[in-house]
Design a protein around this motif. Structure first.
Motif, short mmCIF file in Angstrom:
data_model
loop_
_atom_site.label_atom_id
_atom_site.label_comp_id
_atom_site.label_asym_id
_atom_site.label_seq_id
_atom_site.Cartn_x
_atom_site.Cartn_y
_atom_site.Cartn_z
N LEU A 1 34.99 34.32 46.20
CA LEU A 1 36.34 34.60 45.69
C LEU A 1 37.33 33.46 45.85
O LEU A 1 38.54 33.69 45.89
N VAL B 1 29.40 37.36 41.22
CA VAL B 1 30.84 37.44 40.98
C VAL B 1 31.48 36.16 41.49
O VAL B 1 31.16 35.69 42.58
N ALA C 1 35.50 34.10 41.59
CA ALA C 1 36.92 34.05 41.26
C ALA C 1 37.33 32.60 41.02
O ALA C 1 36.93 31.70 41.77
N THR D 1 30.20 37.85 36.69
CA THR D 1 31.49 38.52 36.59
C THR D 1 32.60 37.57 37.01
O THR D 1 32.52 36.92 38.07
N VAL E 1 36.49 36.87 38.17
CA VAL E 1 37.66 37.45 38.81
C VAL E 1 38.85 36.53 38.57
O VAL E 1 38.86 35.38 39.03
N TYR F 1 44.75 37.86 43.50
CA TYR F 1 43.76 38.32 42.53
C TYR F 1 44.37 39.35 41.59
O TYR F 1 45.19 40.18 42.00
N PHE F 2 43.99 39.29 40.31
CA PHE F 2 44.31 40.32 39.32
C PHE F 2 45.80 40.44 39.03
O PHE F 2 46.28 41.51 38.67
N VAL G 1 39.60 45.34 44.12
CA VAL G 1 39.76 45.78 42.72
C VAL G 1 40.59 47.05 42.65
O VAL G 1 41.48 47.19 41.81
N PRO H 1 38.34 42.60 36.83
CA PRO H 1 37.18 41.71 36.66
C PRO H 1 36.70 41.72 35.21
O PRO H 1 36.74 42.76 34.55
#
Length: 282
Positions: free
Chosen positions: A5, A32, A34, A57, A59, A78-79, A270, A279
């Motif tokens: 990440l 995954v 990021a 995936t 991020v 994140y996000f 998440v 994601p």
């Protein structure tokens, strides 16, 4: 699942494009990854488009350069909503300050190294968040130093006569901005004393009060003692524990997947997002 990440592309101080980071993540066996470039989200689109081809995936993330009492603090977000006006304004202020700072450092370096701003400009693209690594790369290209590590140990050290500070938000303020943008804030490498001075627990307590979700405990710049300290603090504050590579391509020795985040922790990150950003899965 293998989940990393914290990575950087050439949109900040990494050496690969966002798509290349995604391909390298696939080659490393990650499920995954990021992308968390410094103070910019401009690599998200390219990374997202690489998801189908790589099977990894993506991020969407960011690393906000903060400071407290002259001490650097890095906050992973994140996000976040990429259109959040307050967050974008803060990031643009930091990016503009970074550019001015870099120009002033080059002015100081010029008499002793012959370095010019034009040489530094050759090391980054139009939308890049400019940092000391780009000056280091220009010094390497000019034959002044052999590596980024040598540059940071000498000309670019915080205590050197060439150093210039730049604007960086208070970490608790940045934490609130990430939450207000619907994102999930995690403090990067909080106890990495090998990088320089680190903030006290009072600052991390303030960040926790502002909405901090986790601590990046498992990181190559943390000693075993610092990892233990991070685990104890996360337990005390009820924070999630993450692990990441802090990958920069060839810019640093860090390797993708050398530290990872547990799947259950990732799922909790998440779940905490409220922005609608999530994601991007294959």
């Amino acid at each position: 699942m293998l989940i990393d990440l914290h990575t950087h592309s050439a949109q900040s101080d990494g050496t690969q494009s966002p798509a290349e980071v995604m391909r390298s993540a696939a080659d490393a066996g990650l499920d995954v990854v990021a992308l968390t470039d410094h103070d910019t989200m401009r690599g998200w689109g390219q990374a997202a488009r690489a998801v189908r081809d790589t099977g990894v995936t993506f991020v969407p993330g960011i690393e906000i350069s903060c400071a407290y009492d002259g001490i650097s603090v890095h906050l992973l977000g994140y996000f976040v909503d990429p259109l959040d006006a307050a967050l974008l304004a803060e990031l643009e202020r930091a990016r503009a300050s970074r550019r001015t700072r870099a120009q002033r450092m080059v002015e100081r370096l010029a008499p002793d190294t012959g370095l010019t701003w034009a040489q530094v400009q050759e090391q980054f693209g139009a939308d890049t968040t400019i940092g000391r690594p780009h000056i280091a790369d220009a010094l390497i290209a000019a034959g002044v130093v052999a590596s980024r590590e040598e540059a940071f140990a000498s000309y670019l050290a915080t205590g050197s006569k060439y150093h210039v500070s730049h604007y960086a938000p208070d970490p608790a303020h940045a934490t609130r901005l990430v939450r207000a943008a619907g994102g999930v804030p995690v403090m990067a490498h909080p106890f990495a004393a090998s990088r320089g001075r680190t903030v006290g627990l009072d600052v991390i307590d303030r960040m926790a009060d502002a909405g901090l979700a986790g601590l990046e405990v498992h990181h190559r710049d943390h000693s075993d003692e610092e990892i233990g300290r991070g685990l104890r603090l996360a337990d005390r504050l009820g924070l999630l524990v993450t692990g990441s590579s802090d990958y920069h391509g060839t810019g640093k020795p860090n390797q993708l997947g050398e530290n990872t985040t547990a799947q259950r922790v990732f799922e909790q990150l998440v779940e905490q997002a409220t922005s609608g950003t999530g994601p991007i899965r294959p």
